[in-house]
Motif scaffolding. Structure first.
Motif, short mmCIF file in Angstrom:
data_model
loop_
_atom_site.label_atom_id
_atom_site.label_comp_id
_atom_site.label_asym_id
_atom_site.label_seq_id
_atom_site.Cartn_x
_atom_site.Cartn_y
_atom_site.Cartn_z
N LEU A 271 0.83 -1.21 0.00
CA LEU A 271 0.00 0.00 0.00
C LEU A 271 0.86 1.26 0.00
O LEU A 271 0.37 2.37 -0.24
N GLY A 272 2.15 1.09 0.28
CA GLY A 272 3.04 2.24 0.36
C GLY A 272 3.05 2.90 1.72
O GLY A 272 3.54 4.03 1.87
N ASN A 273 2.51 2.23 2.74
CA ASN A 273 2.51 2.80 4.08
C ASN A 273 3.93 2.95 4.61
O ASN A 273 4.72 2.00 4.51
N PRO A 274 4.30 4.10 5.14
CA PRO A 274 5.65 4.27 5.68
C PRO A 274 5.99 3.17 6.68
O PRO A 274 5.19 2.85 7.56
N ARG A 275 7.16 2.58 6.52
CA ARG A 275 7.67 1.52 7.40
C ARG A 275 6.81 0.25 7.36
O ARG A 275 7.00 -0.65 8.17
N GLY A 276 5.83 0.19 6.48
CA GLY A 276 4.92 -0.95 6.50
C GLY A 276 3.93 -0.89 7.65
O GLY A 276 3.40 -1.91 8.09
N ASP A 277 3.64 0.33 8.14
CA ASP A 277 2.77 0.50 9.30
C ASP A 277 1.30 0.26 8.95
O ASP A 277 0.85 0.59 7.86
N MET A 278 0.58 -0.29 9.92
CA MET A 278 -0.88 -0.36 9.86
C MET A 278 -1.42 0.12 11.21
O MET A 278 -0.98 -0.36 12.25
N TYR A 279 -2.34 1.06 11.18
CA TYR A 279 -2.97 1.55 12.40
C TYR A 279 -4.10 0.64 12.86
O TYR A 279 -4.46 0.61 14.04
N GLU A 280 -4.69 -0.11 11.92
CA GLU A 280 -5.88 -0.91 12.24
C GLU A 280 -5.50 -2.34 12.63
O GLU A 280 -4.46 -2.84 12.24
N ILE A 281 -6.37 -2.96 13.42
CA ILE A 281 -6.26 -4.40 13.64
C ILE A 281 -7.03 -5.09 12.52
O ILE A 281 -7.84 -4.46 11.84
N ALA A 282 -6.75 -6.37 12.33
CA ALA A 282 -7.45 -7.13 11.29
C ALA A 282 -8.12 -8.34 11.92
O ALA A 282 -7.53 -9.03 12.75
#
Length: 343
Positions: A271-282
């Motif tokens: 997705l191109g998120n910086p550092r491979g970060d995700m704010y959401e849980i899955a």
């Protein structure tokens, strides 16, 4: 619109992500970040053009920054004086010492999950008890696992109520890039109940919670299985509908290739998120099963970034930027781009 001035103490795994999160908020100003020495994170910040003003938490270490040509704008104490609120992302125990500095200048501060609960006026979670943080001087966030766990349990609880939960946490042993845990080929079981279950009950005292934690030799995220007893019998489809409406919970399918923590980390990078970060849980859709009235599911916790939204919520509550829970979290979500997958 009054811009809330925010500083970040500690520029490590959480601190650099807090800085990015605050910088994205259109009603907040990131005054600067502070750290004790020119760590790799600080060196990378300099190489990126030093987008954030840098302060030293240990004045006598300024020469270490000078030797590397890293400009320092002042000391942590000077940063504190310029801010309305400080996000303290220092190592466990350091925040409690820094609290004296924040109190000296009558500034508000938000501490991370590694600090003891007595460091703050309230143990805070944006969705579950936002109201308790309104106007308070010192707030403490829950840990990454507890933050994600409470999101899921609170989501169900607000719809139909929850009597109790039993959890199993398959916990990553260290963050990417860490070496202090050593090279391992083993699983380790902690004494039950896990602190995450106890912390959930501190935030949500009406829910009976217990849990087991297992350390695993991986780095990209935790997996938590949750066995919940709702007050009202619900189907798998009803649970999916609840989760699908939550901007901090992403429903994913094994059938689509989301096989576990590594799949989600890779997806974040794609997705191109910086550092491979995700704010959401899955939530893994195929993990949802019924056992009588109980319902069970598994969630992924991206430990490096999951607490960032709740930290922003804490600023909003402490500074009384929004006194309505849903208005506060909605502003945070908007500026962080939460829930884009729902569109």
């Amino acid at each position: 619109m009054k811009m809330i001035k925010v500083g970040v103490a500690g520029f490590g795994v959480i601190g650099q992500r807090l800085a990015d999160g605050v910088a994205s908020q259109k009603d907040m100003e990131l005054v600067g970040v502070a750290d004790v020495s020119p760590t790799l994170s600080v060196r990378a910040l300099k190489e990126k053009g030093l987008p954030y003003a840098l302060y030293t938490a240990v004045p006598e270490n300024k020469k270490l920054f000078d030797e590397l040509g890293i400009p320092v704008s002042g000391t942590l104490e000077e940063l504190v004086q310029k801010c309305d609120v400080i996000l303290d992302a220092t190592s466990a125990g350091v925040g409690a010492k820094n609290k004296e500095l924040y109190a000296k200048y009558n500034k508000k501060a938000i501490f991370q999950g590694g600090e003891k609960n007595n460091v703050a006026d309230v143990f805070f979670h944006g969705y579950a008890n936002y109201e308790k943080g309104i106007g308070k001087q010192f707030l403490k966030l829950t840990s990454c696992n507890t933050t994600g766990l409470i999101r899921a349990v609170d989501c169900i609880d607000r719809e139909v109520g929850v009597e109790k939960v039993a959890i199993t946490i398959i916990r990553r042993v260290a963050d990417p890039g860490d070496y202090h845990r050593g090279l391992t080929n083993a699983l380790q079981v902690d004494k039950a109940p896990s602190h995450q279950a106890l912390d959930l009950m501190t935030i949500m005292p009406h829910v009976d919670a217990t849990g087991i934690l297992v350390h695993t030799p991986v780095t990209h995220g935790h997996i938590i299985t949750v066995l919940a007893t709702p007050k009202k019998d619900i189907s798998k489809e009803q649970l999916l509908e609840m989760f699908s409406k939550h901007p901090r919970i992403r429903v994913v399918k094994l059938a689509d290739g989301f096989l576990g923590n590594a799949s989600l980390f890779r997806y974040a990078r794609d997705l191109g998120n910086p550092r491979g970060d995700m704010y959401e849980i899955a939530v893994f859709e195929e993990s949802i099963v019924k056992s009588g009235k109980d319902i069970m599911f598994a969630i992924n916790i991206p430990q490096e970034a999951v607490v960032i939204p709740e930290n922003i919520d804490a600023i909003r509550a402490a500074m009384e930027m929004q006194t309505d829970r849903l208005e506060g979290v909605a502003e945070t979500n908007k500026y962080l781009g939460m829930g884009k997958w729902m569109e």
